[in-house]
Design a protein around this motif. Structure first.
Motif, PDB file in Angstrom:
ATOM      1  N   ALA A  75       0.835  -1.205   0.000  1.00 27.85           N
ATOM      2  CA  ALA A  75       0.000   0.000   0.000  1.00 27.85           C
ATOM      3  C   ALA A  75       0.866   1.251   0.000  1.00 27.85           C
ATOM      4  O   ALA A  75       0.573   2.232  -0.689  1.00 27.85           O
ATOM      5  CB  ALA A  75      -0.937  -0.012   1.207  1.00 27.85           C
ATOM      6  N   TYR A  76       1.956   1.219   0.756  1.00 29.45           N
ATOM      7  CA  TYR A  76       2.869   2.370   0.778  1.00 29.45           C
ATOM      8  C   TYR A  76       3.529   2.565  -0.578  1.00 29.45           C
ATOM      9  O   TYR A  76       3.683   3.697  -1.044  1.00 29.45           O
ATOM     10  CB  TYR A  76       3.927   2.186   1.867  1.00 29.45           C
ATOM     11  CG  TYR A  76       4.862   3.361   1.964  1.00 29.45           C
ATOM     12  CD1 TYR A  76       4.444   4.548   2.539  1.00 29.45           C
ATOM     13  CD2 TYR A  76       6.147   3.291   1.441  1.00 29.45           C
ATOM     14  CE1 TYR A  76       5.291   5.646   2.609  1.00 29.45           C
ATOM     15  CE2 TYR A  76       6.996   4.385   1.508  1.00 29.45           C
ATOM     16  CZ  TYR A  76       6.565   5.550   2.087  1.00 29.45           C
ATOM     17  OH  TYR A  76       7.402   6.633   2.146  1.00 29.45           O
ATOM     18  N   ALA A  77       3.902   1.470  -1.242  1.00 28.12           N
ATOM     19  CA  ALA A  77       4.519   1.571  -2.571  1.00 28.12           C
ATOM     20  C   ALA A  77       3.542   2.170  -3.580  1.00 28.12           C
ATOM     21  O   ALA A  77       3.928   2.998  -4.413  1.00 28.12           O
ATOM     22  CB  ALA A  77       4.985   0.197  -3.030  1.00 28.12           C
ATOM     23  N   VAL A  78       2.279   1.779  -3.498  1.00 28.97           N
ATOM     24  CA  VAL A  78       1.272   2.349  -4.399  1.00 28.97           C
ATOM     25  C   VAL A  78       1.093   3.837  -4.121  1.00 28.97           C
ATOM     26  O   VAL A  78       1.039   4.655  -5.043  1.00 28.97           O
ATOM     27  CB  VAL A  78      -0.070   1.594  -4.255  1.00 28.97           C
ATOM     28  CG1 VAL A  78      -1.199   2.333  -4.943  1.00 28.97           C
ATOM     29  CG2 VAL A  78       0.064   0.184  -4.800  1.00 28.97           C
ATOM     30  N   LEU A  79       1.023   4.218  -2.852  1.00 29.34           N
ATOM     31  CA  LEU A  79       0.882   5.626  -2.504  1.00 29.34           C
ATOM     32  C   LEU A  79       2.082   6.434  -2.980  1.00 29.34           C
ATOM     33  O   LEU A  79       1.925   7.535  -3.516  1.00 29.34           O
ATOM     34  CB  LEU A  79       0.710   5.788  -0.993  1.00 29.34           C
ATOM     35  CG  LEU A  79       0.566   7.220  -0.495  1.00 29.34           C
ATOM     36  CD1 LEU A  79      -0.757   7.800  -0.955  1.00 29.34           C
ATOM     37  CD2 LEU A  79       0.687   7.275   1.005  1.00 29.34           C
ATOM     38  N   ALA A  80       3.286   5.875  -2.813  1.00 25.14           N
ATOM     39  CA  ALA A  80       4.489   6.584  -3.258  1.00 25.14           C
ATOM     40  C   ALA A  80       4.513   6.725  -4.770  1.00 25.14           C
ATOM     41  O   ALA A  80       4.921   7.771  -5.292  1.00 25.14           O
ATOM     42  CB  ALA A  80       5.729   5.843  -2.769  1.00 25.14           C
ATOM     43  N   SER A  81       4.066   5.701  -5.499  1.00 22.87           N
ATOM     44  CA  SER A  81       4.070   5.796  -6.958  1.00 22.87           C
ATOM     45  C   SER A  81       3.016   6.785  -7.446  1.00 22.87           C
ATOM     46  O   SER A  81       3.235   7.495  -8.423  1.00 22.87           O
ATOM     47  CB  SER A  81       3.853   4.423  -7.596  1.00 22.87           C
ATOM     48  OG  SER A  81       2.554   3.957  -7.325  1.00 22.87           O
ATOM     49  N   ILE A  82       1.884   6.854  -6.778  1.00 22.23           N
ATOM     50  CA  ILE A  82       0.855   7.832  -7.149  1.00 22.23           C
ATOM     51  C   ILE A  82       1.380   9.242  -6.903  1.00 22.23           C
ATOM     52  O   ILE A  82       1.192  10.137  -7.732  1.00 22.23           O
ATOM     53  CB  ILE A  82      -0.440   7.589  -6.352  1.00 22.23           C
ATOM     54  CG1 ILE A  82      -1.122   6.323  -6.835  1.00 22.23           C
ATOM     55  CG2 ILE A  82      -1.387   8.769  -6.474  1.00 22.23           C
ATOM     56  CD1 ILE A  82      -2.295   5.902  -5.978  1.00 22.23           C
ATOM     57  N   SER A  83       2.047   9.439  -5.789  1.00 25.75           N
ATOM     58  CA  SER A  83       2.583  10.765  -5.468  1.00 25.75           C
ATOM     59  C   SER A  83       3.683  11.165  -6.438  1.00 25.75           C
ATOM     60  O   SER A  83       3.814  12.338  -6.781  1.00 25.75           O
ATOM     61  CB  SER A  83       3.133  10.780  -4.045  1.00 25.75           C
ATOM     62  OG  SER A  83       2.111  10.527  -3.133  1.00 25.75           O
ATOM     63  N   ALA A  84       4.486  10.200  -6.909  1.00 26.85           N
ATOM     64  CA  ALA A  84       5.581  10.509  -7.821  1.00 26.85           C
ATOM     65  C   ALA A  84       5.081  10.781  -9.233  1.00 26.85           C
ATOM     66  O   ALA A  84       5.614  11.634  -9.930  1.00 26.85           O
ATOM     67  CB  ALA A  84       6.579   9.354  -7.842  1.00 26.85           C
ATOM     68  N   VAL A  85       4.034  10.092  -9.665  1.00 27.51           N
ATOM     69  CA  VAL A  85       3.534  10.238 -11.028  1.00 27.51           C
ATOM     70  C   VAL A  85       2.692  11.494 -11.188  1.00 27.51           C
ATOM     71  O   VAL A  85       2.804  12.205 -12.172  1.00 27.51           O
ATOM     72  CB  VAL A  85       2.715   8.989 -11.444  1.00 27.51           C
ATOM     73  CG1 VAL A  85       2.006   9.208 -12.755  1.00 27.51           C
ATOM     74  CG2 VAL A  85       3.619   7.780 -11.518  1.00 27.51           C
ATOM     75  N   ALA A  86       1.845  11.762 -10.226  1.00 27.15           N
ATOM     76  CA  ALA A  86       0.920  12.892 -10.337  1.00 27.15           C
ATOM     77  C   ALA A  86       1.093  13.842  -9.161  1.00 27.15           C
ATOM     78  O   ALA A  86       0.277  13.856  -8.247  1.00 27.15           O
ATOM     79  CB  ALA A  86      -0.512  12.391 -10.396  1.00 27.15           C
ATOM     80  N   PRO A  87       2.171  14.646  -9.181  1.00 21.33           N
ATOM     81  CA  PRO A  87       2.331  15.594  -8.078  1.00 21.33           C
ATOM     82  C   PRO A  87       1.267  16.684  -8.139  1.00 21.33           C
ATOM     83  O   PRO A  87       0.784  17.040  -9.199  1.00 21.33           O
ATOM     84  CB  PRO A  87       3.731  16.165  -8.300  1.00 21.33           C
ATOM     85  CG  PRO A  87       3.996  15.978  -9.746  1.00 21.33           C
ATOM     86  CD  PRO A  87       3.235  14.743 -10.156  1.00 21.33           C
ATOM     87  N   CYS A  88       0.910  17.194  -6.998  1.00 17.84           N
ATOM     88  CA  CYS A  88      -0.099  18.250  -6.924  1.00 17.84           C
ATOM     89  C   CYS A  88       0.540  19.591  -7.252  1.00 17.84           C
ATOM     90  O   CYS A  88       1.582  19.927  -6.720  1.00 17.84           O
ATOM     91  CB  CYS A  88      -0.694  18.315  -5.519  1.00 17.84           C
ATOM     92  SG  CYS A  88      -1.893  17.037  -5.228  1.00 17.84           S
ATOM     93  N   HIS A  89      -0.101  20.328  -8.133  1.00 18.27           N
ATOM     94  CA  HIS A  89       0.312  21.693  -8.449  1.00 18.27           C
ATOM     95  C   HIS A  89      -0.853  22.590  -8.097  1.00 18.27           C
ATOM     96  O   HIS A  89      -1.795  22.725  -8.852  1.00 18.27           O
ATOM     97  CB  HIS A  89       0.666  21.844  -9.933  1.00 18.27           C
ATOM     98  CG  HIS A  89       1.830  21.019 -10.347  1.00 18.27           C
ATOM     99  ND1 HIS A  89       3.109  21.310  -9.967  1.00 18.27           N
ATOM    100  CD2 HIS A  89       1.913  19.899 -11.089  1.00 18.27           C
ATOM    101  CE1 HIS A  89       3.944  20.429 -10.476  1.00 18.27           C
ATOM    102  NE2 HIS A  89       3.238  19.542 -11.154  1.00 18.27           N
ATOM    103  N   HIS A  90      -0.814  23.146  -6.932  1.00 17.70           N
ATOM    104  CA  HIS A  90      -1.905  23.989  -6.477  1.00 17.70           C
ATOM    105  C   HIS A  90      -1.844  25.337  -7.181  1.00 17.70           C
ATOM    106  O   HIS A  90      -0.909  26.096  -7.019  1.00 17.70           O
ATOM    107  CB  HIS A  90      -1.839  24.196  -4.959  1.00 17.70           C
ATOM    108  CG  HIS A  90      -1.946  22.914  -4.209  1.00 17.70           C
ATOM    109  ND1 HIS A  90      -3.133  22.227  -4.117  1.00 17.70           N
ATOM    110  CD2 HIS A  90      -1.025  22.183  -3.549  1.00 17.70           C
ATOM    111  CE1 HIS A  90      -2.943  21.144  -3.414  1.00 17.70           C
ATOM    112  NE2 HIS A  90      -1.674  21.087  -3.059  1.00 17.70           N
ATOM    113  N   GLY A  91      -2.858  25.605  -7.975  1.00 14.72           N
ATOM    114  CA  GLY A  91      -2.968  26.890  -8.637  1.00 14.72           C
ATOM    115  C   GLY A  91      -2.162  27.018  -9.922  1.00 14.72           C
ATOM    116  O   GLY A  91      -2.214  28.032 -10.572  1.00 14.72           O
ATOM    117  N   ASP A  92      -1.396  26.019 -10.308  1.00 15.39           N
ATOM    118  CA  ASP A  92      -0.595  26.095 -11.528  1.00 15.39           C
ATOM    119  C   ASP A  92      -1.432  25.563 -12.684  1.00 15.39           C
ATOM    120  O   ASP A  92      -1.660  24.377 -12.819  1.00 15.39           O
ATOM    121  CB  ASP A  92       0.684  25.264 -11.362  1.00 15.39           C
ATOM    122  CG  ASP A  92       1.631  25.469 -12.530  1.00 15.39           C
ATOM    123  OD1 ASP A  92       1.383  26.393 -13.334  1.00 15.39           O
ATOM    124  OD2 ASP A  92       2.600  24.706 -12.634  1.00 15.39           O
TER     125      ASP A  92
END
Length: 103
Positions: A75-92
């Motif tokens: 589960a941690y690996a999936v969360l880390a891969s989601i965070s790495a692939v689609a980083p949040c850009h607030h307002g960009d």
């Protein structure tokens, strides 16, 4: 927000087996019906067992706790891969962020 939800989802399956491994005083443990029967069957009269855990089979409880570890790692690996692939850009938005575009 996703990290908080992840932490809650991981904590829930860990808390139950850990709580069952916590030792209880004999006065509390023997007031539960199933535990009283286990004490009567497993020990000679007058022999105190000490502070047994809440679980009747601590080895199985510990085994179930240890089997959760690979699931948590996946589960941690999936969360880390989601965070790495689609980083949040607030307002960009790609244009000059925060400036109004007039056409």
């Amino acid at each position: 927000m996703l990290e908080i939800a992840f932490a809650v989802c991981i904590a829930i399956p860990l808390v139950i087996p850990v709580a069952q491994l916590v030792p209880l005083p004999p006065s509390i443990w023997t007031t539960m019906r199933a535990r009283r029967d286990a004490v009567d069957a497993s020990s000679p009269p007058g022999n105190e067992r000490g502070w047994p855990p809440f679980s009747l089979s601590w080895s199985r409880t510990l085994a179930s706790l240890l089997t959760i570890i690979p699931v948590i790692c996946c589960a941690y690996a999936v969360l880390a891969s989601i965070s790495a692939v689609a980083p949040c850009h607030h307002g960009d938005r790609g244009d000059d962020a925060g400036q109004r575009v007039v056409r």
